[in-house]
Design a protein around this motif. Structure first.
Motif, mmCIF file in Angstrom:
data_model
loop_
_atom_site.group_PDB
_atom_site.id
_atom_site.type_symbol
_atom_site.label_atom_id
_atom_site.label_comp_id
_atom_site.label_asym_id
_atom_site.label_seq_id
_atom_site.Cartn_x
_atom_site.Cartn_y
_atom_site.Cartn_z
ATOM 1 N N MET A 166 2.147 13.868 -14.576
ATOM 2 C CA MET A 166 1.001 13.441 -15.372
ATOM 3 C C MET A 166 0.750 11.945 -15.219
ATOM 4 S SD MET A 166 1.591 15.502 -18.938
ATOM 5 C CE MET A 166 0.313 14.503 -19.725
ATOM 6 N N PHE A 167 1.821 11.193 -15.023
ATOM 7 C CA PHE A 167 1.727 9.734 -14.962
ATOM 8 C C PHE A 167 1.779 9.217 -13.530
ATOM 9 C CE2 PHE A 167 3.310 10.858 -19.103
ATOM 10 C CZ PHE A 167 2.648 10.001 -19.956
ATOM 11 N N PHE A 168 2.485 9.918 -12.667
ATOM 12 C CA PHE A 168 2.659 9.475 -11.286
ATOM 13 C C PHE A 168 2.435 10.660 -10.341
ATOM 14 C CE2 PHE A 168 5.435 6.828 -13.932
ATOM 15 C CZ PHE A 168 4.964 5.564 -13.622
ATOM 16 N N PRO A 169 1.169 11.003 -10.055
ATOM 17 C CA PRO A 169 0.894 12.117 -9.136
ATOM 18 C C PRO A 169 1.364 11.790 -7.724
ATOM 19 C CG PRO A 169 -1.117 10.925 -9.682
ATOM 20 C CD PRO A 169 -0.051 10.380 -10.579
ATOM 21 N N ASN A 170 1.477 12.825 -6.904
ATOM 22 C CA ASN A 170 1.874 12.648 -5.512
ATOM 23 C C ASN A 170 0.971 11.619 -4.847
ATOM 24 O OD1 ASN A 170 3.153 13.091 -3.040
ATOM 25 N ND2 ASN A 170 1.755 14.744 -2.496
ATOM 26 N N SER A 171 1.580 10.585 -4.267
ATOM 27 C CA SER A 171 0.778 9.459 -3.768
ATOM 28 C C SER A 171 1.333 8.899 -2.470
ATOM 29 C CB SER A 171 0.736 8.330 -4.814
ATOM 30 O OG SER A 171 0.261 8.795 -6.048
ATOM 31 N N MET A 172 0.451 8.242 -1.734
ATOM 32 C CA MET A 172 0.840 7.462 -0.560
ATOM 33 C C MET A 172 0.448 6.010 -0.826
ATOM 34 S SD MET A 172 -0.401 10.045 2.512
ATOM 35 C CE MET A 172 -2.029 10.289 1.810
ATOM 36 N N TYR A 173 1.371 5.099 -0.579
ATOM 37 C CA TYR A 173 1.143 3.688 -0.867
ATOM 38 C C TYR A 173 0.939 2.889 0.423
ATOM 39 C CZ TYR A 173 2.798 4.684 -5.606
ATOM 40 O OH TYR A 173 2.956 5.190 -6.871
ATOM 41 N N SER A 174 0.094 1.850 0.318
ATOM 42 C CA SER A 174 -0.140 0.930 1.440
ATOM 43 C C SER A 174 -0.393 1.711 2.734
ATOM 44 C CB SER A 174 1.044 -0.021 1.601
ATOM 45 O OG SER A 174 1.224 -0.800 0.453
ATOM 46 N N TYR A 175 -1.365 2.591 2.679
ATOM 47 C CA TYR A 175 -1.628 3.498 3.804
ATOM 48 C C TYR A 175 -2.692 2.884 4.714
ATOM 49 C CZ TYR A 175 -1.991 7.987 6.225
ATOM 50 O OH TYR A 175 -1.950 8.992 7.158
ATOM 51 N N LEU A 176 -2.319 2.697 5.987
ATOM 52 C CA LEU A 176 -3.237 2.101 6.958
ATOM 53 C C LEU A 176 -4.247 3.147 7.433
ATOM 54 C CD1 LEU A 176 -3.961 -0.413 8.635
ATOM 55 C CD2 LEU A 176 -2.463 0.469 10.430
ATOM 56 N N LEU A 177 -5.528 2.825 7.303
ATOM 57 C CA LEU A 177 -6.608 3.736 7.677
ATOM 58 C C LEU A 177 -7.527 3.054 8.684
ATOM 59 C CD1 LEU A 177 -7.445 4.723 4.006
ATOM 60 C CD2 LEU A 177 -6.535 6.346 5.690
ATOM 61 N N LYS A 178 -8.076 3.824 9.616
ATOM 62 C CA LYS A 178 -9.026 3.246 10.559
ATOM 63 C C LYS A 178 -9.974 4.321 11.083
ATOM 64 C CE LYS A 178 -5.589 3.426 14.292
ATOM 65 N NZ LYS A 178 -4.872 2.620 15.305
ATOM 66 N N ASP A 179 -11.168 3.885 11.422
ATOM 67 C CA ASP A 179 -12.196 4.761 11.973
ATOM 68 C C ASP A 179 -12.745 4.099 13.232
ATOM 69 O OD1 ASP A 179 -14.463 6.186 12.652
ATOM 70 O OD2 ASP A 179 -15.040 6.598 10.583
ATOM 71 N N PRO A 180 -12.378 4.603 14.428
ATOM 72 C CA PRO A 180 -12.829 3.984 15.679
ATOM 73 C C PRO A 180 -14.344 3.960 15.823
ATOM 74 C CG PRO A 180 -11.016 5.518 16.066
ATOM 75 C CD PRO A 180 -11.458 5.730 14.649
ATOM 76 N N GLN A 181 -15.021 4.980 15.279
ATOM 77 C CA GLN A 181 -16.482 5.025 15.420
ATOM 78 C C GLN A 181 -17.156 3.939 14.585
ATOM 79 O OE1 GLN A 181 -17.471 9.141 14.475
ATOM 80 N NE2 GLN A 181 -17.635 9.607 16.659
ATOM 81 N N LEU A 182 -16.675 3.765 13.353
ATOM 82 C CA LEU A 182 -17.227 2.718 12.491
ATOM 83 C C LEU A 182 -16.666 1.340 12.828
ATOM 84 C CD1 LEU A 182 -17.292 4.254 8.881
ATOM 85 C CD2 LEU A 182 -19.236 3.673 10.322
ATOM 86 N N GLN A 183 -15.589 1.333 13.631
ATOM 87 C CA GLN A 183 -14.888 0.088 13.935
ATOM 88 C C GLN A 183 -14.423 -0.593 12.649
ATOM 89 O OE1 GLN A 183 -14.223 -1.691 17.198
ATOM 90 N NE2 GLN A 183 -14.193 0.526 17.505
ATOM 91 N N LEU A 184 -13.842 0.240 11.751
ATOM 92 C CA LEU A 184 -13.420 -0.237 10.434
ATOM 93 C C LEU A 184 -11.947 0.081 10.226
ATOM 94 C CD1 LEU A 184 -14.621 -1.537 7.835
ATOM 95 C CD2 LEU A 184 -14.984 0.781 6.971
ATOM 96 N N ILE A 185 -11.199 -0.871 9.682
ATOM 97 C CA ILE A 185 -9.769 -0.683 9.449
ATOM 98 C C ILE A 185 -9.383 -1.338 8.131
ATOM 99 C CG2 ILE A 185 -9.127 -2.780 10.726
ATOM 100 C CD1 ILE A 185 -6.626 -1.283 11.697
ATOM 101 N N GLY A 186 -8.415 -0.769 7.439
ATOM 102 C CA GLY A 186 -7.946 -1.355 6.190
ATOM 103 C C GLY A 186 -6.741 -0.621 5.657
#
Length: 264
Positions: free
Chosen positions: A130-150
């Motif tokens: 209830m307080f801490f659902p399944n999570s991923m922290y500091s996850y690197l994401l990128k989209d080559p088509q949008l040329q966007l990363i974060g």
């Protein structure tokens, strides 16, 4: 690729982004320090989650706070020493702010846990999701088509649905979230959709200073606003377009480029 950090800087002040990209020739350690401080906050959050597993329903509020606080001080101390060893200029005010915010969050969490255990008649271990659902922290994401990363602070997964979460140490506006926080979050939402082949309808901004979570609906208008900001950012970063900005005393006095900006 365009880093979401550039979008955040542009939303704060376009001129700051221009100076960072085209004038400031010295190595800028502020960005690296902000990453390390955010990692510290996330690690503290994880430590509080682990401590929660020890809490029993018969415990008092004071006992719950004490358990949630275990090893927090020692971890902050050891981590700040590690940050200093990286030659990053962390000061006592920053350390105090993280410590105070952490203990404020612990008080709020303790109260919520106590209320939930009383209502459900269960120990904290049984209601931790209830307080801490399944999570991923500091996850690197990128989209080559949008040329966007974060790097998204947190992605919560509840019943197969993905929720991007941005963690902020600042205070929120009276209602909703700051525009720059909404734009940052929708950027992560689009990257999450690409990464996990899913749809994101809502994300959250966690304002830790007051222990408040604010939802952000990922509607078409917000998505259009993001693409307009991306266009403006690329004009500055790629075409070296000098932005027209109004001086904001509240922002300017805190900016490390104030002398450069005023001089020009």
């Amino acid at each position: 690729m365009l880093n979401i950090s550039s979008i955040k800087t542009h939303m704060y002040c376009p001129m700051k982004l221009y100076i960072q990209k085209h004038i400031d020739l010295e190595e800028n350690t502020d960005f690296q320090l902000s990453i390390e401080l955010k990692k510290l906050k996330i690690d503290i959050h994880d430590l509080i989650q682990k401590n929660m597993r020890k809490i029993k329903k018969e415990m008092s509020l004071i006992e719950i706070e004490s358990i949630l606080s275990e090893n927090i001080d020692s971890y902050i101390e050891s981590t700040t020493k590690a940050i200093e060893s990286m030659d990053l200029d962390i000061n006592q005010d920053q350390i105090s702010e993280i410590t105070n915010d952490s203990y404020f969050n612990i008080k709020i969490t303790a109260l919520r846990i106590k209320q939930a255990m009383t209502i459900m008649n269960k120990n904290a271990f049984a209601i931790i999701d209830m307080f801490f659902p399944n999570s991923m922290y500091s996850y690197l994401l990128k989209d080559p088509q949008l040329q966007l990363i974060g790097m998204c602070d947190k992605i919560e997964i509840i019943d197969g649905t993905y929720y991007p979460v941005s963690i902020k140490g600042s205070s929120p506006p009276v209602k909703g979230v700051w525009d720059q926080d909404a734009i940052e979050l929708v950027a992560y939402a689009i990257l999450v959709e690409e990464e996990f082949d899913t749809e994101v309808y809502v994300g959250f901004v966690d304002y830790e200073k007051i222990g408040d979570r604010r939802p952000v609906v990922m509607d078409v208008n917000l998505r259009k606003a993001l693409f307009e900001v991306i266009r403006e950012v690329k004009e500055i970063t790629d075409n070296k377009k000098i932005p027209n900005v109004r001086k904001n005393p509240r922002k300017c006095e805190k900016c490390e480029y104030i002398n450069i900006c005023l001089k020009n």
